[in-house]
Design an enzyme around this catalytic site. Structure first.
Site, PDB file in Angstrom:
ATOM      1  N   LYS A 157      72.900 -34.586 -41.572  1.00 52.85           N
ATOM      2  CA  LYS A 157      72.315 -34.043 -40.332  1.00 52.85           C
ATOM      3  C   LYS A 157      70.941 -33.436 -40.628  1.00 52.85           C
ATOM      4  O   LYS A 157      70.581 -33.261 -41.798  1.00 52.85           O
ATOM      5  CB  LYS A 157      73.257 -32.985 -39.759  1.00 52.85           C
ATOM      6  CG  LYS A 157      73.481 -31.781 -40.676  1.00 52.85           C
ATOM      7  CD  LYS A 157      74.675 -30.965 -40.246  1.00 52.85           C
ATOM      8  CE  LYS A 157      74.877 -29.754 -41.171  1.00 52.85           C
ATOM      9  NZ  LYS A 157      76.135 -29.055 -40.885  1.00 52.85           N
ATOM     10  N   ARG A 171      83.156 -21.195 -33.498  1.00 55.34           N
ATOM     11  CA  ARG A 171      82.004 -21.961 -33.028  1.00 55.34           C
ATOM     12  C   ARG A 171      82.593 -23.150 -32.300  1.00 55.34           C
ATOM     13  O   ARG A 171      82.983 -23.011 -31.152  1.00 55.34           O
ATOM     14  CB  ARG A 171      81.149 -22.343 -34.251  1.00 55.34           C
ATOM     15  CG  ARG A 171      79.681 -22.254 -34.062  1.00 55.34           C
ATOM     16  CD  ARG A 171      78.936 -22.459 -35.358  1.00 55.34           C
ATOM     17  NE  ARG A 171      79.433 -23.628 -36.125  1.00 55.34           N
ATOM     18  CZ  ARG A 171      78.895 -24.073 -37.251  1.00 55.34           C
ATOM     19  NH1 ARG A 171      77.849 -23.460 -37.768  1.00 55.34           N
ATOM     20  NH2 ARG A 171      79.381 -25.133 -37.878  1.00 55.34           N
ATOM     21  N   TYR A 217      44.445 -13.001 -45.014  1.00 58.93           N
ATOM     22  CA  TYR A 217      44.579 -12.272 -43.744  1.00 58.93           C
ATOM     23  C   TYR A 217      45.176 -10.892 -43.980  1.00 58.93           C
ATOM     24  O   TYR A 217      46.091 -10.735 -44.787  1.00 58.93           O
ATOM     25  CB  TYR A 217      45.495 -13.039 -42.795  1.00 58.93           C
ATOM     26  CG  TYR A 217      44.866 -14.286 -42.237  1.00 58.93           C
ATOM     27  CD1 TYR A 217      43.746 -14.208 -41.402  1.00 58.93           C
ATOM     28  CD2 TYR A 217      45.390 -15.528 -42.529  1.00 58.93           C
ATOM     29  CE1 TYR A 217      43.175 -15.368 -40.888  1.00 58.93           C
ATOM     30  CE2 TYR A 217      44.830 -16.686 -42.018  1.00 58.93           C
ATOM     31  CZ  TYR A 217      43.720 -16.597 -41.196  1.00 58.93           C
ATOM     32  OH  TYR A 217      43.162 -17.733 -40.692  1.00 58.93           O
ATOM     33  N   MET A 270      48.529 -20.746 -42.821  1.00 57.31           N
ATOM     34  CA  MET A 270      49.096 -21.997 -42.312  1.00 57.31           C
ATOM     35  C   MET A 270      48.941 -23.140 -43.314  1.00 57.31           C
ATOM     36  O   MET A 270      49.862 -23.937 -43.520  1.00 57.31           O
ATOM     37  CB  MET A 270      48.427 -22.372 -40.986  1.00 57.31           C
ATOM     38  CG  MET A 270      49.049 -23.581 -40.322  1.00 57.31           C
ATOM     39  SD  MET A 270      48.185 -24.064 -38.837  1.00 57.31           S
ATOM     40  CE  MET A 270      48.637 -22.767 -37.717  1.00 57.31           C
TER      41      MET A 270
HETATM   42  C1  LIG Z   1      76.876 -28.963 -42.048  1.00 59.99           C
HETATM   43  C2  LIG Z   1      78.315 -29.187 -42.122  1.00 59.99           C
HETATM   44  C3  LIG Z   1      78.928 -29.547 -43.330  1.00 59.99           C
HETATM   45  C4  LIG Z   1      78.187 -29.572 -44.650  1.00 59.99           C
HETATM   46  O1  LIG Z   1      78.015 -28.256 -45.103  1.00 59.99           O
HETATM   47  P1  LIG Z   1      77.327 -27.906 -46.495  1.00 59.99           P
HETATM   48  O2  LIG Z   1      77.495 -26.442 -46.603  1.00 59.99           O
HETATM   49  O3  LIG Z   1      75.894 -28.297 -46.371  1.00 59.99           O
HETATM   50  O4  LIG Z   1      78.034 -28.684 -47.542  1.00 59.99           O
HETATM   51  C5  LIG Z   1      80.280 -29.852 -43.296  1.00 59.99           C
HETATM   52  N1  LIG Z   1      80.985 -29.793 -42.153  1.00 59.99           N
HETATM   53  C6  LIG Z   1      80.440 -29.423 -40.981  1.00 59.99           C
HETATM   54  C7  LIG Z   1      81.283 -29.363 -39.748  1.00 59.99           C
HETATM   55  C8  LIG Z   1      79.092 -29.087 -40.926  1.00 59.99           C
HETATM   56  O5  LIG Z   1      78.548 -28.709 -39.766  1.00 59.99           O
END
Ligand SMILES: *Cc1c(COP(=O)(O)O)cnc(C)c1O
Length: 359
Positions: free
Chosen positions: A35, A131, A256, A304
């Protein structure tokens, strides 16, 4: 021409890290979590590199899965956030994306899908993360309702997600696993509990499937255990170069807000990287930056497009010399600590301007 700031990927390190997953979870199928643009590493590139090595991949959103399918990715793809309406479900059906049912509202939508269509479903339980997921007391009836959906041709997978697995002392993890295993007792379907921290730290969380994310990219999920100690190798190095070197006089101020003032005459290096590339603006002064093979301290504010370093410890440094912000020899976990964040945010946070190259 090599761009000033670039992220270099070591795909052999990725395969090494996948082997570490297999070492810790030898009997589990692997759903590689890619993801958020594969945690900043580039969705297509990472998917392609692991395609033949894993059993499935997971993304958070439908559009990420669609992108992968359009790029020709043929392995199972799970959309971890499921779907919110019929339109999104239809998109998952037509692109053959596996989905997650995590709330009762999704079930009637699946019941209305025609029997000629097929979708694989994970049923997710909320065991304490609060969640996504059905409460344990809703789980059995949701399961039964799903088995009556004609678009499901096999038992749903059963999954949950751990809230505190990165703390190996925290009993909440044991509790979450117990609730999950107790609730699914008697239900058929493959199970999945473990993210990276659980794979590495909680053997009792291993099941038919594991879902590693962070560890694949070579980062440790534990604050007290380094990636090296776990056998993990960083996949991403963030690099740039020195674009100016100048001699400051005692009393000159830098950047800055003039937040840094030279206590003595100082040789200053200016590096082409900044928060516009995803380098953390709030990193603490003196954070380590590697110029050639020497580690020097950051001074002044992060802007930046540039940062400034004290070259006292790198007297031979010249304009054009290579700089490492994190990666090889400068663990991203250390940079994350200096920035009061976690490695996830740094690797996910490199911006569009940073060109990704393979080593
Ligand atoms: C992001 C996620 C993972 C992976 O988690 P890591 O800590 O990056 O290994 C696994 N299961 C779900 C449901 C997630 O949202």
């Amino acid at each position: 021409m090599i761009p000033a700031a670039y992220a270099q990927l070591d795909l052999e390190a990725l395969l090494n890290n996948l082997n570490i997953v297999r070492k810790y979870a030898p009997h589990s199928k692997v759903m590689a979590v890619i993801k958020a643009n594969a945690y900043g590493h580039g969705l297509g590139r990472i998917a392609h590199a692991i395609e033949s090595q894993v059993d499935a991949v997971a993304v958070a959103r439908t559009d990420e899965g669609v992108r992968l399918r359009k790029a020709g990715f043929n392995r199972p793809i799970t959309v971890l956030e499921g779907f919110v309406n019929r339109q999104e479900l239809d998109e998952q059906l037509s692109f053959h994306l596996d989905t997650v049912v995590h709330m009762p509202e999704q079930i009637p939508m699946l019941q209305h899908v025609d029997a000629s269509q097929v979708i694989s479903v994970w049923l997710k339980m909320d065991t304490g993360m609060s969640r996504l997921g059905l409460r344990p007391e809703e789980f059995q009836s949701a399961y039964q309702a799903l088995t009556r959906c004609r678009c499901l041709k096999q038992a749903p997978g059963l999954m949950t997600h751990l809230a505190n697995a990165d703390d190996r002392e925290d009993n909440k993890t044991v509790n979450q696993i117990d609730v999950f295993r107790h609730t699914i007792n008697g239900l058929s379907g493959e199970c999945s509990i473990a993210n990276s921290a659980a794979i590495l730290g909680w053997q009792q969380s291993l099941a038919e499937w594991v879902r590693p994310g962070l560890m694949l990219y070579g980062c440790s999920p534990f604050p007290d255990l380094s990636a090296t100690e776990l056998g993990l190798k960083p996949v991403m190095g963030l690099h740039s170069r020195l674009i100016a070197v100048k001699q400051l006089r005692k009393g000159d101020t830098v950047g800055y807000g003039s937040s840094w003032q030279a206590p003595v005459d100082t040789r200053l290096g200016v590096i082409a990287v900044g928060y516009g590339d995803g380098y953390p603006r709030h990193i603490s002064p003196q954070a380590p930056v590697r110029v050639n093979d020497r580690v020097v301290p950051l001074i002044g504010r992060v802007s930046m497009d540039m940062i400034t370093v004290d070259l006292h410890g790198a007297p031979e440094a010249q304009i054009g010399d290579p700089v490492t912000l994190w990666g090889d020899g400068l663990p991203v976990e250390e940079i994350a600590k200096a920035a009061a964040t976690i490695p996830y945010t740094l690797i996910c946070g490199i911006t569009q301007r940073v060109q990704i190259v393979e080593s």
